[in-house]
Design a protein around this motif. Structure first.
Motif, mmCIF file in Angstrom:
data_model
loop_
_atom_site.group_PDB
_atom_site.id
_atom_site.type_symbol
_atom_site.label_atom_id
_atom_site.label_comp_id
_atom_site.label_asym_id
_atom_site.label_seq_id
_atom_site.Cartn_x
_atom_site.Cartn_y
_atom_site.Cartn_z
ATOM 1 N N MET A 1 0.831 -1.181 0.000
ATOM 2 C CA MET A 1 0.000 0.000 0.000
ATOM 3 C C MET A 1 0.876 1.244 0.000
ATOM 4 O O MET A 1 1.923 1.256 0.637
ATOM 5 C CB MET A 1 -0.860 0.044 1.271
ATOM 6 N N THR A 2 0.404 2.248 -0.658
ATOM 7 C CA THR A 2 1.107 3.528 -0.602
ATOM 8 C C THR A 2 0.792 4.194 0.733
ATOM 9 O O THR A 2 -0.150 3.799 1.435
ATOM 10 C CB THR A 2 0.665 4.453 -1.743
ATOM 11 N N ARG A 3 1.537 5.198 1.059
ATOM 12 C CA ARG A 3 1.297 5.937 2.302
ATOM 13 C C ARG A 3 -0.116 6.518 2.304
ATOM 14 O O ARG A 3 -0.820 6.478 3.313
ATOM 15 C CB ARG A 3 2.355 7.034 2.446
ATOM 16 N N GLU A 4 -0.539 7.039 1.161
ATOM 17 C CA GLU A 4 -1.889 7.617 1.049
ATOM 18 C C GLU A 4 -2.960 6.547 1.284
ATOM 19 O O GLU A 4 -3.948 6.789 1.983
ATOM 20 C CB GLU A 4 -2.043 8.227 -0.344
ATOM 21 N N GLU A 5 -2.754 5.371 0.728
ATOM 22 C CA GLU A 5 -3.701 4.270 0.931
ATOM 23 C C GLU A 5 -3.709 3.821 2.388
ATOM 24 O O GLU A 5 -4.772 3.527 2.946
ATOM 25 C CB GLU A 5 -3.349 3.093 0.017
ATOM 26 N N GLU A 6 -2.529 3.779 3.001
ATOM 27 C CA GLU A 6 -2.449 3.417 4.420
ATOM 28 C C GLU A 6 -3.181 4.435 5.282
ATOM 29 O O GLU A 6 -3.877 4.062 6.229
ATOM 30 C CB GLU A 6 -0.992 3.318 4.863
ATOM 31 N N GLU A 7 -3.013 5.712 4.977
ATOM 32 C CA GLU A 7 -3.694 6.751 5.757
ATOM 33 C C GLU A 7 -5.208 6.618 5.637
ATOM 34 O O GLU A 7 -5.930 6.755 6.623
ATOM 35 C CB GLU A 7 -3.220 8.130 5.308
ATOM 36 N N TRP A 75 4.950 5.068 10.464
ATOM 37 C CA TRP A 75 5.093 6.379 9.825
ATOM 38 C C TRP A 75 6.038 7.259 10.636
ATOM 39 O O TRP A 75 6.886 7.944 10.085
ATOM 40 C CB TRP A 75 3.757 7.089 9.683
ATOM 41 N N GLU A 78 9.539 6.166 10.081
ATOM 42 C CA GLU A 78 10.017 6.602 8.771
ATOM 43 C C GLU A 78 10.390 8.080 8.791
ATOM 44 O O GLU A 78 11.393 8.480 8.205
ATOM 45 C CB GLU A 78 8.948 6.355 7.707
#
Length: 88
Positions: A1-7, A75, A78
């Motif tokens: 998942m991308t960070r946006e998808e994770e958020e 996050w 990171e």
């Protein structure tokens, strides 16, 4: 998942955890786990596997808040690693 998808995932899950039904689901899962420990209900191998599967599923549901928290904590790690790299 991308960070946006994770958020988005974490945001949606937090909405789920805040819903009134979440507490009911947690209660049902806790009851299912407690009742699965009763060996008197195990009459054959099929009921054993069914009980084991139900217990594992209930445990996964109860672990969802910790899973979301671990994603959110990653996050922070990171971001800290990014800050450390910028000072190198």
């Amino acid at each position: 998942m991308t960070r946006e998808e994770e958020e988005k995932y974490c945001s949606d899950m937090r909405d789920l955890f805040a819903a009134p039904g979440w507490a009911l689901l947690v209660s049902e899962c806790s009851d299912a786990i407690a009742s699965s420990d009763n060996v008197d209900q195990i009459v054959n191998i099929e009921t054993l596997y069914h009980s084991k599967g139900c217990k594992n599923f209930a445990l996964q549901i109860l672990a969802l808040p910790d899973h979301v928290l671990s994603i959110e904590e990653s996050w922070s790690e990171e971001e800290v690693e990014g800050v450390d790299a910028s000072y190198s």
